[in-house]
Design an enzyme around this catalytic site. Structure first.
Site, short mmCIF file in Angstrom:
data_model
loop_
_atom_site.label_atom_id
_atom_site.label_comp_id
_atom_site.label_asym_id
_atom_site.label_seq_id
_atom_site.Cartn_x
_atom_site.Cartn_y
_atom_site.Cartn_z
N TYR A 98 0.85 -1.19 0.00
CA TYR A 98 0.00 0.00 0.00
C TYR A 98 0.89 1.24 0.00
CZ TYR A 98 -4.37 2.48 0.83
OH TYR A 98 -5.47 3.27 0.69
N ASN A 184 -14.85 5.02 3.84
CA ASN A 184 -15.76 4.59 2.77
C ASN A 184 -16.83 5.63 2.40
OD1 ASN A 184 -14.34 2.29 2.40
ND2 ASN A 184 -15.70 0.97 3.57
N VAL A 213 -17.96 1.04 0.31
CA VAL A 213 -18.02 2.24 -0.53
C VAL A 213 -19.26 2.17 -1.43
CG1 VAL A 213 -16.87 3.57 -2.34
CG2 VAL A 213 -15.51 2.48 -0.56
N ARG A 233 -20.98 -9.39 -7.68
CA ARG A 233 -20.65 -10.76 -8.10
C ARG A 233 -21.81 -11.67 -7.73
NH1 ARG A 233 -14.68 -12.53 -6.43
NH2 ARG A 233 -15.34 -12.01 -4.31
N GLY A 311 -10.23 1.21 -6.47
CA GLY A 311 -9.79 -0.05 -5.87
C GLY A 311 -9.47 -1.03 -6.97
N MET A 313 -9.89 -4.82 -6.53
CA MET A 313 -10.14 -6.06 -5.80
C MET A 313 -9.79 -7.32 -6.60
SD MET A 313 -10.99 -5.06 -2.78
CE MET A 313 -11.32 -6.60 -1.99
N PHE A 335 -9.11 7.92 -7.71
CA PHE A 335 -9.37 8.69 -6.48
C PHE A 335 -8.78 7.94 -5.29
CE2 PHE A 335 -11.84 9.64 -2.65
CZ PHE A 335 -11.72 11.02 -2.63
N TRP A 336 -8.12 8.71 -4.43
CA TRP A 336 -7.57 8.13 -3.20
C TRP A 336 -7.95 9.05 -2.05
CZ3 TRP A 336 -1.82 7.92 -1.37
CH2 TRP A 336 -1.71 7.00 -0.32
N VAL A 337 -8.76 8.54 -1.15
CA VAL A 337 -9.31 9.40 -0.09
C VAL A 337 -8.22 9.93 0.84
CG1 VAL A 337 -9.87 7.60 1.62
CG2 VAL A 337 -11.31 9.64 1.45
N1 LIG Z 1 -9.24 4.84 -3.16
C1 LIG Z 1 -9.75 5.07 -1.97
O1 LIG Z 1 -9.64 6.16 -1.43
C2 LIG Z 1 -10.50 3.97 -1.30
C3 LIG Z 1 -11.24 4.23 -0.13
C4 LIG Z 1 -11.98 3.19 0.43
C5 LIG Z 1 -11.93 1.93 -0.14
N2 LIG Z 1 -11.16 1.71 -1.23
C6 LIG Z 1 -11.09 0.42 -1.92
O2 LIG Z 1 -12.39 0.09 -2.28
C7 LIG Z 1 -12.54 -1.32 -2.31
C8 LIG Z 1 -13.75 -1.68 -1.44
O3 LIG Z 1 -13.44 -1.34 -0.09
P1 LIG Z 1 -14.55 -1.54 1.03
O4 LIG Z 1 -13.94 -1.25 2.35
O5 LIG Z 1 -15.77 -0.82 0.62
O6 LIG Z 1 -14.76 -3.08 0.85
P2 LIG Z 1 -15.57 -4.16 1.67
O7 LIG Z 1 -16.79 -3.54 2.26
O8 LIG Z 1 -14.62 -4.90 2.52
O9 LIG Z 1 -16.07 -5.10 0.46
C9 LIG Z 1 -15.17 -5.72 -0.41
C10 LIG Z 1 -15.78 -5.71 -1.80
O10 LIG Z 1 -14.86 -6.22 -2.72
C11 LIG Z 1 -15.48 -7.26 -3.50
N3 LIG Z 1 -14.46 -8.23 -3.88
C12 LIG Z 1 -13.62 -8.91 -3.07
N4 LIG Z 1 -12.80 -9.69 -3.80
C13 LIG Z 1 -13.14 -9.48 -5.11
C14 LIG Z 1 -12.67 -10.00 -6.35
N5 LIG Z 1 -11.66 -10.87 -6.41
N6 LIG Z 1 -13.27 -9.58 -7.48
C15 LIG Z 1 -14.28 -8.69 -7.46
N7 LIG Z 1 -14.77 -8.16 -6.32
C16 LIG Z 1 -14.20 -8.56 -5.15
C17 LIG Z 1 -16.50 -7.83 -2.56
O11 LIG Z 1 -17.46 -8.52 -3.31
P3 LIG Z 1 -18.03 -9.95 -2.82
O12 LIG Z 1 -19.05 -9.63 -1.76
O13 LIG Z 1 -18.60 -10.49 -4.05
O14 LIG Z 1 -16.87 -10.72 -2.25
C18 LIG Z 1 -17.02 -6.56 -1.92
O15 LIG Z 1 -17.95 -5.93 -2.77
C19 LIG Z 1 -11.21 -1.88 -1.81
O16 LIG Z 1 -10.43 -2.16 -2.93
C20 LIG Z 1 -10.61 -0.72 -1.05
O17 LIG Z 1 -9.21 -0.79 -0.97
C21 LIG Z 1 -10.46 2.71 -1.82
#
Ligand SMILES: NC(=O)c1ccc[n+]([C@@H]2O[C@H](COP(=O)([O-])OP(=O)(O)OC[C@H]3O[C@@H](n4cnc5c(N)ncnc54)[C@H](OP(=O)(O)O)[C@@H]3O)[C@@H](O)[C@H]2O)c1
Length: 406
Positions: A98, A184, A213, A233, A311, A313, A335-337
């Site tokens: 990260y 999120n 998110v 999914r 993200g 994933m 975007f990165w929070v």
């Molecule tokens: N850029 C930013 O500022 C920022 C901020 C917050 C979060 N994020 C990113 O956003 C994403 C979601 O975070 P969250 O905290 O909201 O997640 P979360 O609530 O923990 O949920 C994880 C999500 O990822 C999906 N997922 C997991 N493995 C996968 C795969 N191999 N292929 C496709 N989908 C998959 C899950 O779907 P299933 O239910 O089908 O497993 C679920 O929808 C993460 O990548 C996180 O790092 C980025």
């Protein structure tokens, strides 16, 4: 250093300082049910933290470490954590992949520097030093930026990195809601507001729609009158998939499809049907998955729309066809929070407060969470197992440490 040696070394400190005052059972005269706090007659507070000495596999690097915090003094505050989630980024950080790195510090009484896991959470102020101005005992605070190390019972810090949630802001809000508001919901909020000027009735599309998110975006979008196409999914059975779709529609999603459906031929025609024969424009795509699915989503966007990736994933790259970029001017952004929070502290505070207002008004529900209660005596194994399961996928809810009797 092995993590267990760090724990071993710190134990004598705790024993020396806590035996005088740490109660063995809850006193009926305690001022608050959870103030079962290990504090010595010398004013030292005992803390337990999930630490790691180096990057690697979460299950093998994390250990539960006990150490003491000195009496609160000067511009320092002593915090007691109330709730700290386990986000996918926290795991990536432990793995060393990260971009924001944790601070490895020698200050926790370990022979070699260690970092504390976790980046988000809410804490209450237990004590303030004489030089602290704007925070008082009993206040709730969240972290302004990631990197604090929130998987711990207590911490000592200065006010600079903390955002106070005043009485009015935290009224009716649970620790789990306050502890998950800054990453999120803020991410969803800013992505819907800052890339394309969406108007009431405009459409947007996202994948990972059942993520924290994704659910936040569904609800905020509905609140602002935007209409959403949501990709999830598929589950093992048709009934489970339908249940998930229904859950998101209940939150305010207009349309929910599986990734398979979104990648089928004819998806564009279905989108036209949903959007009033194409008169309703899909102007924004949010992506946290990656791969070919993103191309399918981008193809249904109106000219001059944007896809925002936040993200990865599926660990697949986004590979947009050149035609979409040249002839339809579809932009691909990220975007990165963390970066946004550092650059926009005032807007961050406003965004957090707005989401908490909506929560209080019943217009914003938190995502399903799997609470892991963390008491003083909770075993390392229980805590580490909760962290290790985070990236497994198809989960019922996000893991969150909720601190009890610490
Ligand atoms: N850029 C930013 O500022 C920022 C901020 C917050 C979060 N994020 C990113 O956003 C994403 C979601 O975070 P969250 O905290 O909201 O997640 P979360 O609530 O923990 O949920 C994880 C999500 O990822 C999906 N997922 C997991 N493995 C996968 C795969 N191999 N292929 C496709 N989908 C998959 C899950 O779907 P299933 O239910 O089908 O497993 C679920 O929808 C993460 O990548 C996180 O790092 C980025």
């Amino acid at each position: 250093m092995s993590p267990s040696s760090a724990t071993r070394l710190s134990r004598p400190t705790r024993n020396a300082l806590t035996t005088l005052s740490r109660p063995t059972s809850r006193s009926p005269f305690s001022p608050s049910l959870h103030h079962h706090r290990p504090i010595s007659s010398f004013g030292y507070t005992q803390s337990r933290a999930l630490i790691f000495p180096d990057y690697g596999d979460p299950a093998s690097i994390l250990s539960l470490h006990t150490h003491s915090l000195p009496p609160t003094h000067g511009d320092h505050l002593t915090l007691r954590f109330l709730a700290s989630p386990i986000n996918p980024a926290d795991i990536n950080q432990l793995q060393g992949v990260y971009p924001s790195k944790p601070t490895f510090t020698p200050d926790l009484g370990t022979p070699h520097p260690v970092a504390v896991g976790g980046n988000e959470g809410v804490a209450e102020v237990l004590a303030v030093g004489s030089g602290v101005k704007d925070l008082a005992k009993g206040d709730w605070v969240i972290m302004r930026s990631p990197g604090f190390g929130t998987w711990r019972t207590h911490a000592q810090t200065t006010a600079a990195g903390l955002l106070r949630l005043g009485e009015a802001t935290r009224e009716g809000i649970t620790p789990a809601q306050a502890g998950t508001v800054s990453v999120n919901p803020c991410t969803a909020y800013r992505m819907l507001k800052d890339f394309v000027e969406l108007k009431e009735g405009d459409w947007w599309i996202q994948n990972g729609a059942n993520s924290g998110v994704g659910r936040a975006a569904v609800q905020l979008g509905r609140e602002w009158g935007y209409r959403s196409i949501n990709v999830v999914r598929g589950r093992e059975t048709e009934a489970e998939t339908e249940a998930l779709k229904a859950e998101l529609r209940e939150l305010g999603a207009d349309v929910v499809v599986t990734d398979k459906e979104a990648m089928e031929r004819g998806f564009g025609d279905r989108v036209k049907e949903w959007t009033d024969g194409g008169r309703g424009k899909v102007r924004l795509g949010l992506n946290c998955v990656g791969g070919k699915l993103v191309t399918s989503m981008a193809k249904v966007l109106a000219p001059d729309s944007r896809v925002v990736t936040y993200g990865a994933m599926a660990k697949q790259p986004v590979a947009p066809p050149a035609g979409l970029q040249i002839f339809r001017n579809i932009g691909f952004d990220g975007f990165w929070v963390s970066r946004w929070s550092d650059k926009n502290p005032v807007d961050k505070e406003k965004t957090v407060k707005h989401v908490l207002d909506l929560t209080r008004q019943g217009k914003f529900k938190d995502s399903p969470m799997e609470e892991i209660r963390w008491d003083w005596d909770t075993k390392q194994d229980t805590l580490v197992r909760a962290v290790a399961g985070t990236l497994e996928g198809y989960r019922q809810g996000k893991g969150i440490f909720v601190f009890g009797d610490t």
